[in-house]
Write a protein that holds these residues in place. Structure first.
Motif, PDB file in Angstrom:
ATOM      1  N   ASP A  12       0.773  -1.182  -0.067  1.00  0.00           N
ATOM      2  CA  ASP A  12       0.038  -0.012   0.034  1.00  0.00           C
ATOM      3  C   ASP A  12       0.958   1.161   0.033  1.00  0.00           C
ATOM      4  O   ASP A  12       0.564   2.118  -0.719  1.00  0.00           O
ATOM      5  N   ASN A  13       2.214   1.253   0.792  1.00  0.00           N
ATOM      6  CA  ASN A  13       2.618   2.249   0.916  1.00  0.00           C
ATOM      7  C   ASN A  13       3.619   2.736  -0.077  1.00  0.00           C
ATOM      8  O   ASN A  13       4.056   3.615  -0.737  1.00  0.00           O
ATOM      9  N   GLN A  14       4.174   1.369  -0.941  1.00  0.00           N
ATOM     10  CA  GLN A  14       4.804   1.647  -2.021  1.00  0.00           C
ATOM     11  C   GLN A  14       3.926   2.118  -3.302  1.00  0.00           C
ATOM     12  O   GLN A  14       4.456   3.018  -3.913  1.00  0.00           O
ATOM     13  N   ALA A  15       2.831   1.691  -3.090  1.00  0.00           N
ATOM     14  CA  ALA A  15       1.917   2.494  -4.253  1.00  0.00           C
ATOM     15  C   ALA A  15       1.537   4.095  -4.124  1.00  0.00           C
ATOM     16  O   ALA A  15       1.827   4.692  -4.658  1.00  0.00           O
ATOM     17  N   ALA A  16       1.549   4.330  -2.632  1.00  0.00           N
ATOM     18  CA  ALA A  16       1.099   5.552  -2.280  1.00  0.00           C
ATOM     19  C   ALA A  16       2.623   6.465  -2.420  1.00  0.00           C
ATOM     20  O   ALA A  16       2.333   7.517  -3.018  1.00  0.00           O
ATOM     21  N   CYS A  17       3.630   5.781  -2.417  1.00  0.00           N
ATOM     22  CA  CYS A  17       5.149   6.610  -2.746  1.00  0.00           C
ATOM     23  C   CYS A  17       5.253   6.993  -3.940  1.00  0.00           C
ATOM     24  O   CYS A  17       5.422   8.044  -4.376  1.00  0.00           O
ATOM     25  N   LEU A  18       4.685   6.119  -5.113  1.00  0.00           N
ATOM     26  CA  LEU A  18       4.905   6.392  -6.464  1.00  0.00           C
ATOM     27  C   LEU A  18       3.773   7.180  -6.982  1.00  0.00           C
ATOM     28  O   LEU A  18       4.166   8.481  -7.610  1.00  0.00           O
ATOM     29  N   ARG A  32      -0.981   1.991  -9.779  1.00  0.00           N
ATOM     30  CA  ARG A  32      -1.825   1.085  -9.574  1.00  0.00           C
ATOM     31  C   ARG A  32      -1.613  -0.477  -9.907  1.00  0.00           C
ATOM     32  O   ARG A  32      -2.181  -1.192  -9.178  1.00  0.00           O
ATOM     33  N   GLN A  33      -0.519  -0.577 -10.533  1.00  0.00           N
ATOM     34  CA  GLN A  33      -0.086  -2.065 -11.066  1.00  0.00           C
ATOM     35  C   GLN A  33       0.354  -2.419  -9.520  1.00  0.00           C
ATOM     36  O   GLN A  33       0.310  -3.827  -9.099  1.00  0.00           O
ATOM     37  N   VAL A  34       1.369  -1.631  -8.779  1.00  0.00           N
ATOM     38  CA  VAL A  34       1.799  -2.198  -7.587  1.00  0.00           C
ATOM     39  C   VAL A  34       0.538  -2.426  -6.502  1.00  0.00           C
ATOM     40  O   VAL A  34       0.558  -3.499  -5.840  1.00  0.00           O
ATOM     41  N   LYS A  85      -3.163 -10.091  -3.307  1.00  0.00           N
ATOM     42  CA  LYS A  85      -2.692 -11.416  -3.921  1.00  0.00           C
ATOM     43  C   LYS A  85      -1.735 -12.066  -2.699  1.00  0.00           C
ATOM     44  O   LYS A  85      -1.215 -13.235  -2.737  1.00  0.00           O
ATOM     45  N   VAL A  86      -1.503 -11.025  -1.544  1.00  0.00           N
ATOM     46  CA  VAL A  86      -0.785 -11.689  -0.439  1.00  0.00           C
ATOM     47  C   VAL A  86      -1.480 -12.309   0.526  1.00  0.00           C
ATOM     48  O   VAL A  86      -2.656 -12.005   0.861  1.00  0.00           O
ATOM     49  N   GLY A  87      -1.192 -13.624   0.624  1.00  0.00           N
ATOM     50  CA  GLY A  87      -1.828 -14.637   1.378  1.00  0.00           C
ATOM     51  C   GLY A  87      -1.170 -14.704   2.632  1.00  0.00           C
ATOM     52  O   GLY A  87      -0.202 -14.043   3.129  1.00  0.00           O
ATOM     53  N   SER A  88      -1.552 -15.462   3.733  1.00  0.00           N
ATOM     54  CA  SER A  88      -1.205 -15.604   5.076  1.00  0.00           C
ATOM     55  C   SER A  88       0.235 -16.244   4.972  1.00  0.00           C
ATOM     56  O   SER A  88       0.555 -17.305   4.317  1.00  0.00           O
ATOM     57  N   GLY A  89       1.065 -15.356   5.686  1.00  0.00           N
ATOM     58  CA  GLY A  89       2.549 -15.747   5.467  1.00  0.00           C
ATOM     59  C   GLY A  89       3.289 -15.564   4.178  1.00  0.00           C
ATOM     60  O   GLY A  89       4.351 -15.572   4.082  1.00  0.00           O
ATOM     61  N   ASP A  90       2.522 -14.889   3.186  1.00  0.00           N
ATOM     62  CA  ASP A  90       3.007 -14.461   1.860  1.00  0.00           C
ATOM     63  C   ASP A  90       3.749 -15.798   1.282  1.00  0.00           C
ATOM     64  O   ASP A  90       5.145 -15.707   0.875  1.00  0.00           O
ATOM     65  N   PRO A  91       2.917 -16.827   1.087  1.00  0.00           N
ATOM     66  CA  PRO A  91       3.619 -18.081   0.591  1.00  0.00           C
ATOM     67  C   PRO A  91       4.140 -18.082  -0.947  1.00  0.00           C
ATOM     68  O   PRO A  91       5.103 -18.690  -1.478  1.00  0.00           O
ATOM     69  N   ASP A  92       3.547 -16.960  -1.628  1.00  0.00           N
ATOM     70  CA  ASP A  92       3.967 -17.023  -3.158  1.00  0.00           C
ATOM     71  C   ASP A  92       5.108 -15.725  -3.292  1.00  0.00           C
ATOM     72  O   ASP A  92       5.343 -15.258  -4.298  1.00  0.00           O
ATOM     73  N   ASN A  93       5.377 -15.168  -1.914  1.00  0.00           N
ATOM     74  CA  ASN A  93       6.495 -14.223  -2.186  1.00  0.00           C
ATOM     75  C   ASN A  93       5.957 -12.888  -3.338  1.00  0.00           C
ATOM     76  O   ASN A  93       6.733 -12.363  -3.910  1.00  0.00           O
ATOM     77  N   ALA A 151       6.291  -7.404  -6.046  1.00  0.00           N
ATOM     78  CA  ALA A 151       5.870  -5.755  -5.938  1.00  0.00           C
ATOM     79  C   ALA A 151       7.231  -5.157  -5.896  1.00  0.00           C
ATOM     80  O   ALA A 151       7.199  -3.823  -6.485  1.00  0.00           O
ATOM     81  N   ALA A 152       8.282  -5.580  -5.376  1.00  0.00           N
ATOM     82  CA  ALA A 152       9.538  -4.836  -4.961  1.00  0.00           C
ATOM     83  C   ALA A 152      10.034  -4.680  -6.504  1.00  0.00           C
ATOM     84  O   ALA A 152      10.519  -3.472  -6.514  1.00  0.00           O
ATOM     85  N   ARG A 153      10.085  -5.843  -7.310  1.00  0.00           N
ATOM     86  CA  ARG A 153      10.596  -5.427  -8.620  1.00  0.00           C
ATOM     87  C   ARG A 153       9.979  -4.408  -9.605  1.00  0.00           C
ATOM     88  O   ARG A 153      10.515  -3.493 -10.121  1.00  0.00           O
ATOM     89  N   LEU A 154       8.702  -4.298  -9.230  1.00  0.00           N
ATOM     90  CA  LEU A 154       7.868  -3.510 -10.114  1.00  0.00           C
ATOM     91  C   LEU A 154       8.095  -2.157  -9.611  1.00  0.00           C
ATOM     92  O   LEU A 154       8.397  -0.935 -10.251  1.00  0.00           O
ATOM     93  N   TYR A 155       8.002  -1.905  -8.132  1.00  0.00           N
ATOM     94  CA  TYR A 155       8.186  -0.630  -7.498  1.00  0.00           C
ATOM     95  C   TYR A 155       9.569   0.113  -7.859  1.00  0.00           C
ATOM     96  O   TYR A 155       9.562   1.092  -8.130  1.00  0.00           O
ATOM     97  N   TRP A 156      10.454  -0.902  -7.622  1.00  0.00           N
ATOM     98  CA  TRP A 156      12.045  -0.039  -7.726  1.00  0.00           C
ATOM     99  C   TRP A 156      12.127   0.455  -9.216  1.00  0.00           C
ATOM    100  O   TRP A 156      12.697   1.460  -9.592  1.00  0.00           O
ATOM    101  N   ALA A 157      11.610  -0.288 -10.188  1.00  0.00           N
ATOM    102  CA  ALA A 157      11.623  -0.010 -11.736  1.00  0.00           C
ATOM    103  C   ALA A 157      10.926   1.234 -11.922  1.00  0.00           C
ATOM    104  O   ALA A 157      11.420   2.014 -12.880  1.00  0.00           O
TER     105      ALA A 157
END
Length: 299
Positions: free
Chosen positions: A115-121, A130-132, A138-146, A151-157
């Motif tokens: 949420d904050n990464q999207a707000a930062c952009l 919006r993509q971020v 899609k974030v599940g309990s414990g973020d099993p799908d990483n 999100a980080a790859r998209l965000y930093w780009a």
């Protein structure tokens, strides 16, 4: 409430006198600052001498005292050891926290970070917010799908052009981020220690040699506040060469500890909001509260 900061970057002596930090430099008039007004003190020179009385007073007052390494990056913080009135119950709650509740808390951390990464952009006028933001669901309990990494790859780009986030890199952007994150980590560790937590017992970070796993967990949602400050600093100040940070860089980065975030609909200084957040985490650990609230970026 403390509101001032002090960065000592030239030879000096620091002592305590009548509840004030006394800064003495050869050939200059002594400066006395009320300790209760100081939110942080950064010792950015090997030629500074501090009294034991001042160190104790900083711990008691809750003033964040930081030292730096050879690269002038914050490397150590003075943490309070005064007994918290619920110290034992907090430690017991840490040890007893079930895996399911740990996973739910980490899920909330990652969702808040996205949420904050999207707000930062969005606040910076960058494309891709919006993509971020869409990845949050899609974030599940414990973020099993990483999803955090996706999100980080998209965000930093989108945040910086031709950039790779690497804590060991010596370029200016990574150096600025390292400094800001070190401040955030120290502030988080202080709030945890002040409330009886054992910072080494994390929920996701579990490094055997990491004494601040829990601080690294909780600060994830707060990182975009540091990213926003760094990006704005870079936009306002032309590239000043590679590697080391100058005085103007450090002055801007220390502003992170004075910046404001949105906390449950109100604006609070980051350290104060972080303290409230850690208290909400403590209640969650004790099974006396819902998932803790997380910060939102303020424009």
């Amino acid at each position: 409430m403390s509101w001032r900061g002090l960065c000592v970057s030239s030879p000096a002596r620091l002592d305590l006198r009548a509840g004030r930090l006394l800064l003495c430099r050869d050939g200059e008039e002594d400066v006395a600052l009320p300790l209760e007004d100081l939110a942080f003190v950064v010792i950015d020179t090997p030629q500074a001498r501090l009294s034991a009385a001042l160190l104790s007073a900083c711990a008691e007052q809750g003033c964040l005292l930081l030292t730096v390494d050879a690269r002038h990056l914050p490397c150590a913080a003075l943490l309070p050891l005064a007994p918290y009135y619920r110290q034992l119950s907090t430690v017991r709650a840490q040890v007893a926290l079930g895996e399911a509740r740990k996973k739910r808390l980490w899920q909330a951390c990652v969702r808040a970070k996205i949420d904050n990464q999207a707000a930062c952009l969005r606040l910076l006028g960058r494309h891709g917010d919006r993509q971020v933001a869409c990845l949050r669901a899609k974030v599940g309990s414990g973020d099993p799908d990483n999803v955090e990494a996706v999100a980080a790859r998209l965000y930093w780009a989108r945040l910086f052009r031709h950039f790779r986030r690497d804590p060991d890199a010596q370029d200016r952007r990574n150096s600025l981020l390292n400094y800001a994150y070190a401040l955030l980590r120290a502030c988080t560790a202080r709030e945890l220690a002040a409330r009886g937590f054992v910072p080494a017992l994390g929920i996701h970070h579990r490094g055997q040699y990491n004494a601040f796993n829990l601080a690294d967990d909780l600060m994830e949602a707060w990182r975009p506040a540091a990213d926003l400050l760094v990006a704005r600093h870079l936009d306002s100040m032309p590239e000043a060469g590679e590697g080391g940070l100058g005085p103007e860089d450090k002055r801007a980065l220390l502003g992170l500890l004075h910046s404001q975030v949105d906390w449950q609909g109100g604006l609070y200084p980051l350290p104060q909001a972080l303290g409230r957040h850690v208290e909400a985490v403590r209640a969650y650990y004790a099974d006396k509260g819902p998932l803790p609230a997380f910060p939102g970026l303020a424009g």
